[in-house]
Design an enzyme around this catalytic site. Structure first.
Site, PDB file in Angstrom:
ATOM      1  N   ASP A  63      10.736   5.914  -9.476  1.00 39.42           N
ATOM      2  CA  ASP A  63      10.390   6.553 -10.746  1.00 39.42           C
ATOM      3  C   ASP A  63      11.056   7.912 -10.905  1.00 39.42           C
ATOM      4  OD1 ASP A  63       8.873   4.384 -11.377  1.00 39.42           O
ATOM      5  OD2 ASP A  63       6.921   5.386 -11.226  1.00 39.42           O
ATOM      6  N   LYS A 120      -0.508  -4.175  -3.261  1.00 36.39           N
ATOM      7  CA  LYS A 120      -1.827  -3.691  -2.839  1.00 36.39           C
ATOM      8  C   LYS A 120      -1.962  -2.257  -3.347  1.00 36.39           C
ATOM      9  CE  LYS A 120      -5.229  -2.186   0.037  1.00 36.39           C
ATOM     10  NZ  LYS A 120      -5.756  -0.825   0.164  1.00 36.39           N
ATOM     11  N   SER A 159       0.820  -1.208   0.000  1.00 36.21           N
ATOM     12  CA  SER A 159       0.000   0.000   0.000  1.00 36.21           C
ATOM     13  C   SER A 159       0.859   1.266   0.000  1.00 36.21           C
ATOM     14  CB  SER A 159      -0.952  -0.054   1.204  1.00 36.21           C
ATOM     15  OG  SER A 159      -1.943   0.927   1.132  1.00 36.21           O
TER      16      SER A 159
END
Length: 472
Positions: A306, A320, A295
């Site tokens: 990224d 998740k 999560s």
């Protein structure tokens, strides 16, 4: 679960009214339901049960059962709460509760309860519960078919009370029977230390209401020390938490305007949340993740990956990638429903995919094997390169368990020798080109099978430090 608030999501307000079917007695006659639209079936079915079922049934119970059935057709994170369940749920999300300290989900394949991660320092963690374990019974009562919320309520209770969990684990033939004592679970989300090698190690256990504040205070203390050369952020077994907290933490690392997370709604316009503050960290960073990182942990790892702010080390995360909203219903009931999924800063999916590390390193025990089932290394022989034997096979089993990848074939080949050299280096042992009795004792000890006094190394952490120091 990720809770949306402040600038990060629209407020979802729903008021639902439920019509209950009244009871009435009737004699047994052939049942011919009238033609109805599909949405009227529930009324018809409840009325038939009320009139003709062999025993009297509380219509309230039937209606709640119908509601639960609806949610069972959704994902594992959407739930219906009765009034009592909703009261317990809202109390338990207040920060402290009596439990064993594990984050769980529903495993659709087995229909049991699956461990996402244990919470560090809790009874579940100290008992050795691992991510991926299946809880198949509590106090001898099966959890097969039991809803996630009901299972959580069964495991929670008064602090000081005992319970037994039956655990099914990959690699074990028989279930583990673990006796635990419930405690008040209070999570202090952040702790850190400055290592002798100049690397700051910061452990982030969860994303609760204090995480960003505590994280920022730790970062300021770390960056104030000139000797610090790099930062390791440990997200292993961090089950996630509040969305606004992880956004504020990412904002401490990336440039203004840099994307942090994309949220894909069905009912609302999709949105990308971007950094609004200048970064406060100017250090090389590595992030540790494992299969228990879920999560919000995946948002943090994905955003730093990224934006090329950090190197991710460890194993693939849980996967998740959905967002839930909790809704008050009438009669004090409630519901939790998935309203969106999130993508990483660059738009990569997370749900059921996870974050893949840049540097993959298995942690000891990650294979799920039981060291007690390993071949005994009892042969009175020292093995040299090119030889084959049971001791070599047993050594290969232990190396794999400890995170060193080697084929288990009983042959002392180049791959086995290379991994033995690495084991000796990691554990500060004298380098030997043979599989000696002393090396066998150290392998046993590292796998928890021997009496030799040896400190089990955190291989993932050491690799993260190597990446920062450029010594890998």
């Amino acid at each position: 679960m990720i809770v949306l608030k402040k600038r990060y999501a629209k407020i979802l307000i729903l008021t639902l009214s439920f019509i209950l079917i009244a009871s009435s007695a009737s004699s047994a006659i052939p049942i011919n339901p009238p033609g109805v639209e599909r949405l009227d079936y529930l009324d018809v079915v409840l009325d038939i049960i009320d009139r003709y079922y062999v025993e009297e049934v509380d219509s309230e119970v039937l209606v709640e059962g119908a509601f639960r059935g609806v949610f069972e057709e959704l994902d594992p994170y959407s739930s219906y709460f009765s009034a009592d369940e909703y009261k317990r749920y809202t109390e338990n999300t207040g920060g402290a509760f009596g439990g064993v300290g594990i984050t769980v989900t529903k495993d659709d394949e087995s229909d049991y309860i699956k461990v996402v991660s244990p919470i560090e320092g809790t009874p579940g963690d100290e008992a050795g519960i691992q991510p991926g374990d299946l809880i198949i019974a509590v106090n001898g009562n099966t959890l097969k078919g039991v809803s996630l919320e009901e299972a959580v309520n069964i495991m929670r209770g008064e602090p000081g009370t005992k319970l037994r969990l039956s655990i099914s684990r990959v690699g074990l033939v028989e279930p583990l029977e673990l006796d635990l004592v419930r405690e008040i679970i209070e999570v202090n989300p952040v702790n850190y230390e400055i290592r002798d090698d100049g690397i700051a190690y910061l452990r982030l256990k969860s994303f609760n209401a204090n995480s960003a504040k505590d994280f920022e205070e730790a970062l300021k203390s770390i960056t104030a020390q000139q000797a610090v050369q790099g930062l390791v952020i440990d997200l292993r077994n961090n089950p996630g938490g509040r969305l606004e907290q992880v956004i504020d933490i990412v904002d401490m690392f990336v440039e203004v305007g840099s994307p942090i997370v994309q949220i894909d709604y069905r009912a609302y316009e999709d949105k990308t949340i971007s950094a609004e503050e200048e970064p406060i960290v100017d250090l090389p960073v590595t992030v540790l993740i494992n299969e228990g990182s879920a999560s919000a942990s995946e948002i943090l790892a994905g955003a730093l990956q990224d934006n090329e702010v950090a190197t991710i080390v460890g194993t693939n995360s849980y996967g998740k990638g959905t967002v839930q909203s909790v809704i008050d219903l009438q009669d004090d009931a409630g519901m939790k429903i998935t309203i969106a999924q999130y993508l990483t800063a660059d738009g990569h999916p997370v749900n059921e995919v996870g974050i893949h590390p840049d540097v993959e390193v298995q942690q000891p025990g990650a294979s799920g094997e039981n060291p007690n089932t390993f071949a005994p290394m009892s042969e009175d022989k020292t093995y040299s390169f090119g030889e084959t034997g049971l001791n070599v096979y047993g050594a290969q089993q232990r190396l794999n368990y400890l995170g060193y990848t080697v084929e288990k074939n009983g042959l002392f080949n180049e791959e086995t020798q290379t991994q033995l050299y690495q084991f000796e280096a990691d554990y500060d042992l004298n380098k030997e080109s043979v599989l000696s009795k002393s090396l066998i004792q150290y392998l046993d000890a590292a796998a928890g099978l021997g009496d030799e006094d040896i400190e089990v190394k955190d291989i993932q952490l050491e690799k993260a430090v190597e990446v920062l120091l450029g010594t890998e």
